[in-house]
Design an enzyme around this catalytic site. Structure first.
Site, mmCIF file in Angstrom:
data_model
loop_
_atom_site.group_PDB
_atom_site.id
_atom_site.type_symbol
_atom_site.label_atom_id
_atom_site.label_comp_id
_atom_site.label_asym_id
_atom_site.label_seq_id
_atom_site.Cartn_x
_atom_site.Cartn_y
_atom_site.Cartn_z
ATOM 1 N N THR A 1 0.840 -1.200 0.000
ATOM 2 C CA THR A 1 0.000 0.000 0.000
ATOM 3 C C THR A 1 0.877 1.252 0.000
ATOM 4 O O THR A 1 0.665 2.174 -0.805
ATOM 5 C CB THR A 1 -0.931 0.003 1.236
ATOM 6 O OG1 THR A 1 -1.802 -1.130 1.133
ATOM 7 C CG2 THR A 1 -1.754 1.274 1.321
ATOM 8 N N CYS B 1 -17.328 -9.463 -3.163
ATOM 9 C CA CYS B 1 -18.519 -8.767 -2.708
ATOM 10 C C CYS B 1 -18.125 -8.135 -1.393
ATOM 11 O O CYS B 1 -17.971 -8.821 -0.398
ATOM 12 C CB CYS B 1 -19.662 -9.759 -2.520
ATOM 13 S SG CYS B 1 -21.147 -8.974 -1.958
HETATM 14 N N1 PMP Z 1 -1.798 -4.660 -4.116
HETATM 15 C C1 PMP Z 1 -2.333 -5.876 -4.296
HETATM 16 C C2 PMP Z 1 -2.482 -6.414 -5.680
HETATM 17 C C3 PMP Z 1 -2.733 -6.620 -3.190
HETATM 18 O O1 PMP Z 1 -3.273 -7.832 -3.372
HETATM 19 C C4 PMP Z 1 -2.567 -6.088 -1.894
HETATM 20 C C5 PMP Z 1 -3.017 -6.856 -0.671
HETATM 21 N N2 PMP Z 1 -4.355 -7.255 -0.720
HETATM 22 C C6 PMP Z 1 -2.001 -4.813 -1.768
HETATM 23 C C7 PMP Z 1 -1.621 -4.135 -2.894
HETATM 24 C C8 PMP Z 1 -1.774 -4.190 -0.414
HETATM 25 O O2 PMP Z 1 -0.712 -4.850 0.206
HETATM 26 P P1 PMP Z 1 -0.184 -4.501 1.671
HETATM 27 O O3 PMP Z 1 -1.131 -5.177 2.594
HETATM 28 O O4 PMP Z 1 1.203 -5.054 1.702
HETATM 29 O O5 PMP Z 1 -0.207 -3.035 1.852
#
Ligand code: PMP
Length: 396
Positions: A72, A335
């Site tokens: 993120t 969902c």
């Molecule tokens: N990008 C993708 C494609 C993800 O699958 C995720 C996690 N669901 C994230 C970003 C976010 O990752 P993080 O929890 O390491 O911030």
């Protein structure tokens, strides 16, 4: 009852060897790597070794690796960092292109920027969930500073044509004799199974997440190619070459580096093993359960992921039922039941509300065994029947 974990796309267990490394390093290398003393210098050495290992793993230079808190943050730094640096260079109304099926950390960042006089354009996907490179060619402009398209989608697993996109981006740069656009990819879901060599992919920025790669939680990486203009989002020290201030999380970075190397070593074998399991799962479900649609395209998908829609079944109900029977799966944020919102990914591939109700994501991983698939396939049809019958009865 033995629990069966099939939610590796949401989080992977930490590799035991990695967990040990993190635990040892947390105790041993507690000193601040900026310290001039021996303890600090030792910590700096192991930290830079980790950076080197991550870089080598993706065909990058060590100075192109920025450690973050996860995917993120890496996505935020990539997108906001590039846009702000472009503004500082005099591009007053930057244009960015992101695919319609990006993770929220990309889409929400883009949405926020659109309120700050950034022109944001969504790149559509086809019914399989693949972006249209010809459309990209049409919407890319001399003002485009960034194209961000994920490597593989976290809900349906579709793999995007990164090399073709990179070619388009390079072509645009050449035509306008410009630094821009840059090409960023979120490879959080891809690193365990796909080629993450940045030179072969032709990307300028790439995001990785430790928590999806059998590494410790709380660390991620942003690859930033040499020469890419990017400014830090937070204010603070000069850490990570001024791109991400804050005292380095040495043990986590070392753990992530080790996890990446371990995953790389078993990648070709693991891809074959897991794809076989996933394909068996898909085949057997399609054979034994009626009204099932595979979301996306298994031929161009992550080998560990299967997303299905089940006619007349609410995904949340099935997830809870599966959980009670010992299976941990998710709706692939399909969902967003708590908010009652439809999945933007399934909407982007043309699904209706009704179909969205039944999206279930099975994501397999390193500890998935063929017995797990056998048990699931044996128990799933009866569960689906119970839910369908209950729904039918409640309709009266
Ligand atoms: N990008 C993708 C494609 C993800 O699958 C995720 C996690 N669901 C994230 C970003 C976010 O990752 P993080 O929890 O390491 O911030």
């Amino acid at each position: 009852m033995k629990r069966i974990y099939m939610d590796y796309a949401a989080a992977t267990p930490v590799d035991e060897r990695v967990a040990r490394t993190v635990s040892v390093l947390n105790k041993k290398h507690y000193a601040n790597p900026s310290g001039l003393h021996k303890e600090g210098q030792e910590t700096r050495r192991v930290f830079e070794e980790a950076r080197g290992a991550v870089a080598q793993n993706m065909g990058a230079h060590a100075d192109e690796i920025v450690f973050t808190s996860g995917a993120t943050e890496a996505n935020n730094i990539a997108i906001q960092g590039v846009v702000r640096a472009a503004r500082a260079r005099g591009i007053t109304r930057p244009h960015i292109i992101v695919s319609a099926i990006e993770h929220a950390s990309v889409l929400e960042t883009a949405r926020m920027l659109s309120g700050e006089d950034v022109r944001v354009e969504l790149l559509r996907v086809d019914r399989k969930g693949v972006v249209d490179v010809r459309e990209l060619r049409k919407i890319i402009t001399p003002e485009t500073v960034l194209v961000s398209v994920m490597y593989a989608n976290n809900e349906i697993g579709t793999i995007q044509p990164l090399r073709e996109i990179a070619k388009e981006v390079r072509h645009t740069r050449k035509m306008h004799a410009s630094l821009y656009p840059y090409f960023h990819t979120d490879a959080a879901q891809a690193s365990n199974y796909l080629d993450t060599n940045v030179l072969r992919l032709g990307v300028d920025l790439m995001t990785l997440s430790s928590g999806k790669s059998y590494g410790p939680r709380g660390v991620g990486v942003l690859f930033v190619k040499r020469g890419v203009n990017l400014v830090a989002l937070s204010y603070g020290g000069e850490h990570e070459r001024g791109r991400r201030p804050g005292t380095e999380v040495v043990a986590l970075a070392c753990g992530f580096a080790e996890a990446l190397v371990l995953a790389e070593n078993i990648k070709p074998k693991e891809v074959l093993r897991i794809k076989k399991l996933r394909d068996t799962l898909a085949e057997k479900i399609l054979k034994k359960v009626s009204g099932v649609v595979v979301n996306g395209d298994l031929a161009h998908s992550l080998p560990n992921l299967l997303s299905i829609s089940l006619e007349g079944v609410e995904s949340e109900a099935l997830i809870i039922y599966l959980d009670a029977q010992g299976f941990a799966v998710s709706g692939g944020s399909a969902c967003k039941s708590a908010s009652g919102k439809m999945s933007h990914v399934l909407t982007a591939i043309g699904y209706t509300n009704e179909k969205n109700m039944g999206a279930i994501r099975f994501s397999l991983g390193r500890f998935t065994k063929s017995e797990d698939i056998t048990r699931l396939v044996k128990e799933l049809p009866a569960m689906v029947k119970v839910l369908r019958d209950a729904r039918k009865n409640s309709d009266f």
